[in-house]
Design a protein around this motif. Structure first.
Motif, PDB file in Angstrom:
ATOM      1  N   PRO A 197      39.203  38.863  37.135  1.00  0.00           N
ATOM      2  CA  PRO A 197      39.972  39.346  35.977  1.00  0.00           C
ATOM      3  C   PRO A 197      39.086  39.842  34.843  1.00  0.00           C
ATOM      4  O   PRO A 197      39.467  40.766  34.127  1.00  0.00           O
ATOM      5  N   GLU A 198      37.901  39.223  34.669  1.00  0.00           N
ATOM      6  CA  GLU A 198      37.024  39.700  33.603  1.00  0.00           C
ATOM      7  C   GLU A 198      36.571  41.130  33.867  1.00  0.00           C
ATOM      8  O   GLU A 198      36.530  41.967  32.955  1.00  0.00           O
ATOM      9  N   ILE A 199      36.216  41.426  35.129  1.00  0.00           N
ATOM     10  CA  ILE A 199      35.786  42.779  35.477  1.00  0.00           C
ATOM     11  C   ILE A 199      36.967  43.734  35.412  1.00  0.00           C
ATOM     12  O   ILE A 199      36.840  44.874  34.943  1.00  0.00           O
ATOM     13  N   THR A 200      38.140  43.272  35.861  1.00  0.00           N
ATOM     14  CA  THR A 200      39.338  44.115  35.767  1.00  0.00           C
ATOM     15  C   THR A 200      39.615  44.486  34.320  1.00  0.00           C
ATOM     16  O   THR A 200      39.824  45.653  33.980  1.00  0.00           O
ATOM     17  N   GLY A 201      39.616  43.493  33.440  1.00  0.00           N
ATOM     18  CA  GLY A 201      39.856  43.763  32.028  1.00  0.00           C
ATOM     19  C   GLY A 201      38.785  44.636  31.421  1.00  0.00           C
ATOM     20  O   GLY A 201      39.071  45.505  30.586  1.00  0.00           O
ATOM     21  N   LEU A 202      37.534  44.422  31.832  1.00  0.00           N
ATOM     22  CA  LEU A 202      36.438  45.243  31.323  1.00  0.00           C
ATOM     23  C   LEU A 202      36.640  46.709  31.676  1.00  0.00           C
ATOM     24  O   LEU A 202      36.474  47.594  30.824  1.00  0.00           O
ATOM     25  N   VAL A 203      37.003  46.978  32.929  1.00  0.00           N
ATOM     26  CA  VAL A 203      37.209  48.365  33.361  1.00  0.00           C
ATOM     27  C   VAL A 203      38.361  48.997  32.595  1.00  0.00           C
ATOM     28  O   VAL A 203      38.282  50.153  32.147  1.00  0.00           O
ATOM     29  N   VAL A 204      39.444  48.243  32.415  1.00  0.00           N
ATOM     30  CA  VAL A 204      40.579  48.777  31.662  1.00  0.00           C
ATOM     31  C   VAL A 204      40.171  49.064  30.218  1.00  0.00           C
ATOM     32  O   VAL A 204      40.524  50.106  29.643  1.00  0.00           O
ATOM     33  N   ALA A 252      40.740  52.226  39.725  1.00  0.00           N
ATOM     34  CA  ALA A 252      42.113  52.442  40.188  1.00  0.00           C
ATOM     35  C   ALA A 252      42.605  51.253  41.006  1.00  0.00           C
ATOM     36  O   ALA A 252      43.760  50.819  40.872  1.00  0.00           O
ATOM     37  N   VAL A 253      41.738  50.714  41.855  1.00  0.00           N
ATOM     38  CA  VAL A 253      42.104  49.536  42.652  1.00  0.00           C
ATOM     39  C   VAL A 253      42.428  48.359  41.740  1.00  0.00           C
ATOM     40  O   VAL A 253      43.429  47.652  41.927  1.00  0.00           O
ATOM     41  N   LEU A 254      41.577  48.136  40.745  1.00  0.00           N
ATOM     42  CA  LEU A 254      41.805  47.024  39.815  1.00  0.00           C
ATOM     43  C   LEU A 254      43.123  47.198  39.068  1.00  0.00           C
ATOM     44  O   LEU A 254      43.848  46.224  38.811  1.00  0.00           O
ATOM     45  N   LYS A 255      43.449  48.437  38.729  1.00  0.00           N
ATOM     46  CA  LYS A 255      44.699  48.690  38.019  1.00  0.00           C
ATOM     47  C   LYS A 255      45.902  48.427  38.913  1.00  0.00           C
ATOM     48  O   LYS A 255      46.915  47.872  38.471  1.00  0.00           O
ATOM     49  N   VAL A 256      45.813  48.803  40.197  1.00  0.00           N
ATOM     50  CA  VAL A 256      46.906  48.523  41.133  1.00  0.00           C
ATOM     51  C   VAL A 256      47.091  47.017  41.288  1.00  0.00           C
ATOM     52  O   VAL A 256      48.227  46.513  41.329  1.00  0.00           O
ATOM     53  N   ILE A 257      45.985  46.284  41.387  1.00  0.00           N
ATOM     54  CA  ILE A 257      46.078  44.820  41.508  1.00  0.00           C
ATOM     55  C   ILE A 257      46.869  44.242  40.336  1.00  0.00           C
ATOM     56  O   ILE A 257      47.773  43.413  40.516  1.00  0.00           O
ATOM     57  N   GLY A 258      46.537  44.694  39.126  1.00  0.00           N
ATOM     58  CA  GLY A 258      47.244  44.203  37.955  1.00  0.00           C
ATOM     59  C   GLY A 258      48.704  44.592  37.934  1.00  0.00           C
ATOM     60  O   GLY A 258      49.580  43.778  37.612  1.00  0.00           O
ATOM     61  N   LEU A 272      43.421  41.635  26.805  1.00  0.00           N
ATOM     62  CA  LEU A 272      44.321  40.563  27.236  1.00  0.00           C
ATOM     63  C   LEU A 272      43.981  40.090  28.650  1.00  0.00           C
ATOM     64  O   LEU A 272      44.033  38.887  28.937  1.00  0.00           O
ATOM     65  N   ILE A 273      43.644  41.035  29.529  1.00  0.00           N
ATOM     66  CA  ILE A 273      43.278  40.652  30.897  1.00  0.00           C
ATOM     67  C   ILE A 273      42.005  39.819  30.892  1.00  0.00           C
ATOM     68  O   ILE A 273      41.903  38.795  31.578  1.00  0.00           O
ATOM     69  N   MET A 274      41.006  40.244  30.111  1.00  0.00           N
ATOM     70  CA  MET A 274      39.740  39.513  30.065  1.00  0.00           C
ATOM     71  C   MET A 274      39.914  38.112  29.516  1.00  0.00           C
ATOM     72  O   MET A 274      39.312  37.158  30.011  1.00  0.00           O
ATOM     73  N   THR A 275      40.729  37.960  28.492  1.00  0.00           N
ATOM     74  CA  THR A 275      40.881  36.661  27.843  1.00  0.00           C
ATOM     75  C   THR A 275      41.915  35.767  28.516  1.00  0.00           C
ATOM     76  O   THR A 275      42.198  34.673  28.023  1.00  0.00           O
ATOM     77  N   SER A 276      42.487  36.215  29.639  1.00  0.00           N
ATOM     78  CA  SER A 276      43.409  35.353  30.380  1.00  0.00           C
ATOM     79  C   SER A 276      42.662  34.239  31.105  1.00  0.00           C
ATOM     80  O   SER A 276      43.270  33.277  31.571  1.00  0.00           O
ATOM     81  N   ARG A 277      41.353  34.373  31.231  1.00  0.00           N
ATOM     82  CA  ARG A 277      40.515  33.349  31.840  1.00  0.00           C
ATOM     83  C   ARG A 277      39.596  32.729  30.794  1.00  0.00           C
ATOM     84  O   ARG A 277      39.282  33.341  29.779  1.00  0.00           O
ATOM     85  N   LEU A 278      39.168  31.509  31.069  1.00  0.00           N
ATOM     86  CA  LEU A 278      38.183  30.868  30.202  1.00  0.00           C
ATOM     87  C   LEU A 278      36.847  31.595  30.344  1.00  0.00           C
ATOM     88  O   LEU A 278      36.482  32.030  31.433  1.00  0.00           O
ATOM     89  N   LEU A 279      36.118  31.722  29.249  1.00  0.00           N
ATOM     90  CA  LEU A 279      34.855  32.455  29.253  1.00  0.00           C
ATOM     91  C   LEU A 279      33.721  31.526  28.837  1.00  0.00           C
ATOM     92  O   LEU A 279      33.781  30.893  27.786  1.00  0.00           O
ATOM     93  N   ASP A 280      32.678  31.466  29.671  1.00  0.00           N
ATOM     94  CA  ASP A 280      31.481  30.722  29.300  1.00  0.00           C
ATOM     95  C   ASP A 280      30.395  31.716  28.907  1.00  0.00           C
ATOM     96  O   ASP A 280      30.642  32.909  28.749  1.00  0.00           O
ATOM     97  N   ALA A 281      29.155  31.224  28.744  1.00  0.00           N
ATOM     98  CA  ALA A 281      28.063  32.095  28.304  1.00  0.00           C
ATOM     99  C   ALA A 281      27.791  33.206  29.305  1.00  0.00           C
ATOM    100  O   ALA A 281      27.509  34.353  28.924  1.00  0.00           O
ATOM    101  N   ARG A 282      27.891  32.903  30.599  1.00  0.00           N
ATOM    102  CA  ARG A 282      27.623  33.937  31.613  1.00  0.00           C
ATOM    103  C   ARG A 282      28.623  35.078  31.497  1.00  0.00           C
ATOM    104  O   ARG A 282      28.236  36.254  31.462  1.00  0.00           O
ATOM    105  N   LYS A 283      29.890  34.736  31.466  1.00  0.00           N
ATOM    106  CA  LYS A 283      30.909  35.776  31.440  1.00  0.00           C
ATOM    107  C   LYS A 283      30.910  36.513  30.102  1.00  0.00           C
ATOM    108  O   LYS A 283      31.207  37.704  30.043  1.00  0.00           O
TER     109      LYS A 283
END
Length: 569
Positions: free
Chosen positions: A135-142, A256-262, A371-382
């Motif tokens: 989800p972080e990568i999906t949100g990043l691409v969006v 486009a794939v990430l957008k279809v998944i969402g 919103l997609i990126m922040t739907s998951r918990l984020l640590d220092a790596r992410k």
């Protein structure tokens, strides 16, 4: 069997009346038609004539009709079965503009076919790539796609004249005025005024542009003499392939794939009461249909198309998610494809007005990405993955000269925020997975139970795993309550061992100890049972623990007992 959620009028498999079907189809087409400005922008970037732009609009409408049918059917491996029809997409606009400016339209169409085929290939291995497409990568691409659209919109609105000339000042006022109208209608408008705020803004911008002399009079004359109905002139310039454009278009295909998944996931949640997790089979079928839609677009002479987030939102908002609406949408799109005046009219829209529409739409894309990126918990790596990808992506937009050190063949690929930011994000995501533990444990002494430490244990590791915040919240409740219940009962001897493990689909939590089994009743104890029975409080705690997890088991091995909680992710 899943039940229809409250608020839905016509579910996925229900058949609406004919009038509802047609009216809903018109609404969807009206919303999708906003994005017909994208093929016009690509045609203009290549310096094409109004007739070529009109032909591209007709080809796009036919491709949208084909893609809609492919998406709503469920035949073999094709079709998600949801109302996630495609429209001209921002993820393909940016590479298409690069191709149009560095070559010709044949490169746009040829590379679109390649990108569509790449989508098709990804659809076959999608479940295995879920760890990569987080989800972080999906949100990043969006997010990066929204930034790219906003930049394109600003350049479209202001790039046609020198900044210190009167035409440039007129263009600036026209663009800002159009944008202000769209914003006002969307914020304060009601019903159709809000739904069609962009279409209304485009129309008003054209009227004002005509009054200011910013419309092409020769083009208006050609529109007046064009037939109302005619066979679309498809494939005006053929197809070609350019190795320097492979990377931007493959990145677009991934986006486009990430957008279809969402979109398919959103449609599933809106259509199924008690929805727990995404159906990856349906998503894979949807990605395959989306890729075939882009192949059809390139073959017909149109830029790439991709599942429309707006279409999913409109279906959910109106409560009509029946897949049969897709057939009405496809029929209306085909009818419009045989109206050449439509494409020529879009080509007449002043550039500042088109730019305002792009800037307006980019704001929603950017927020959706956040919103997609922040739907998951984020640590220092992410945080580093997202932050560095955004910084590098913005850098090439602010300082285009940064890519000058690269070979000329690579500059078109890396000189765009969407491409470079996505590559940085994917690369760092793979790198930072090194050393990431998927199973962790801790030991708690009965006399030193610290609820805050227990919650921190799951918070820290949940962020590293990229787990959903709601799942971690449920797991924290079960962990703290189970440990405190066992300690308060006084039936344990020795420390409690806690183990948590995670993959992309499941979170499992186990508490093991020496002592009596923890009772987990299926029925809530009555008030009298809680008050009068010695074990009433314990049974109530066990009941609550069972209901906060998707699955709970209690077992014994020798002297040690354990209680395990499973959470679907």
């Amino acid at each position: 069997m899943s039940h229809k959620p409250v608020g839905l009028i016509y579910g996925v498999d229900e058949t609406p009346p004919l009038g509802v079907n047609i009216f809903s189809g018109l609404q969807h087409v009206g919303l999708m038609s906003i994005f017909l400005v994208y093929p016009v922008l690509v045609a203009q970037a290549a310096g094409s004539t109004a007739e070529v732009a009109a032909a591209m609009v007709s080809a796009t409408l036919i491709a949208m009709a084909v893609g809609t049918v492919l998406q709503v059917i469920t035949v073999g491996p094709i079709g998600s079965g949801y109302l996630c029809q495609p429209s001209p997409s921002v993820v393909y606009v940016v590479p298409s503009l690069i191709a149009a400016r560095n070559g010709d339209l044949s490169a746009v169409f040829g590379m679109t076919i390649l990108a569509g085929l790449f989508e098709v290939a990804l659809s076959r291995v999608l479940p295995r790539l879920r760890a990569l497409f987080t989800p972080e990568i999906t949100g990043l691409v969006v997010l990066l796609a929204g930034i790219s659209v906003g930049v394109v919109g600003l350049r479209t609105a202001l790039g046609s004249a020198q900044a210190d000339t009167a035409p440039a000042q007129v263009d600036l006022l026209l663009g800002l005025g159009t944008l202000a109208l769209m914003v006002a209608l969307n914020v304060w408008g009601r019903g159709g005024m809000r739904v069609f705020s962009v279409l209304i803004g485009l129309g008003a911008g054209c009227v004002i542009g005509a009054a200011l002399g910013r419309l092409d009079t020769d083009g208006m004359a050609r529109v007046a003499t064009a037939p109302l109905l005619a066979l679309p002139a498809l494939g005006p310039v053929g197809w070609s392939f350019d190795a320097t454009l492979v990377l931007p278009f493959l990145i677009a295909a991934v986006a486009a794939v990430l957008k279809v998944i969402g979109n398919v996931t959103t449609a599933q949640k809106a259509s199924q009461a008690g929805w727990v997790r995404a159906d990856m089979r349906s998503i894979s079928r949807g990605v395959l249909a989306d890729g075939l839609g882009s192949v059809a677009a390139g073959a017909l002479g149109a830029p790439g198309i991709n599942s429309s987030t707006g279409a999913v939102g409109l279906a959910t908002a109106t409560g009509v998610v029946s897949r049969r609406i897709g057939w009405s949408v496809a029929a209306i799109l085909l009818l419009f494809a045989f109206m050449p005046k439509l494409g020529m009219l879009f080509n007449l829209i002043p550039r500042p007005v088109l730019g305002a529409a792009l800037v307006f739409s980019s704001t929603f894309i950017v927020i959706n990405g956040l919103l997609i990126m922040t739907s998951r918990l984020l640590d220092a790596r992410k945080t580093l993955v997202i932050g560095l990808a955004i910084v590098f992506g913005l850098a090439v937009e602010i300082f285009p000269g940064l890519v000058a050190v690269l070979p000329a063949a690579l500059r078109p690929s890396f000189g765009n925020s969407l491409v470079l930011g996505t590559l940085v994000g994917l690369g760092l995501n793979l790198l930072f997975r090194i050393g990431l533990r998927r199973s962790v444990s801790m030991t708690v002494a009965p006399g030193a139970v610290d609820p805050i430490a227990l919650e921190r244990f799951l918070d820290e590791h949940g962020a590293a795993w990229g787990a959903r915040s709601d799942v971690i919240a449920r797991a924290k409740f079960n962990l703290v309550q189970s440990v405190e219940t066992l300690v308060s009962l006084g039936v344990i001897s020795g420390p409690l061992d806690i183990q948590a493990s995670f993959d992309e689909f499941n979170l499992d939590l186990q508490v093991s100890y020496e002592g009596a089994d923890l009772e987990l009743p299926h029925q809530r104890p009555t008030v009298d049972e809680i008050v009068d029975s010695e074990d009433g409080e314990r049974r109530l705690a066990g009941f609550l623990l069972r209901n906060f997890a998707d699955r709970v088991t209690s077992r014994r091995s020798g002297l040690r007992a354990s209680v395990a909680f499973h959470f679907d992710h």
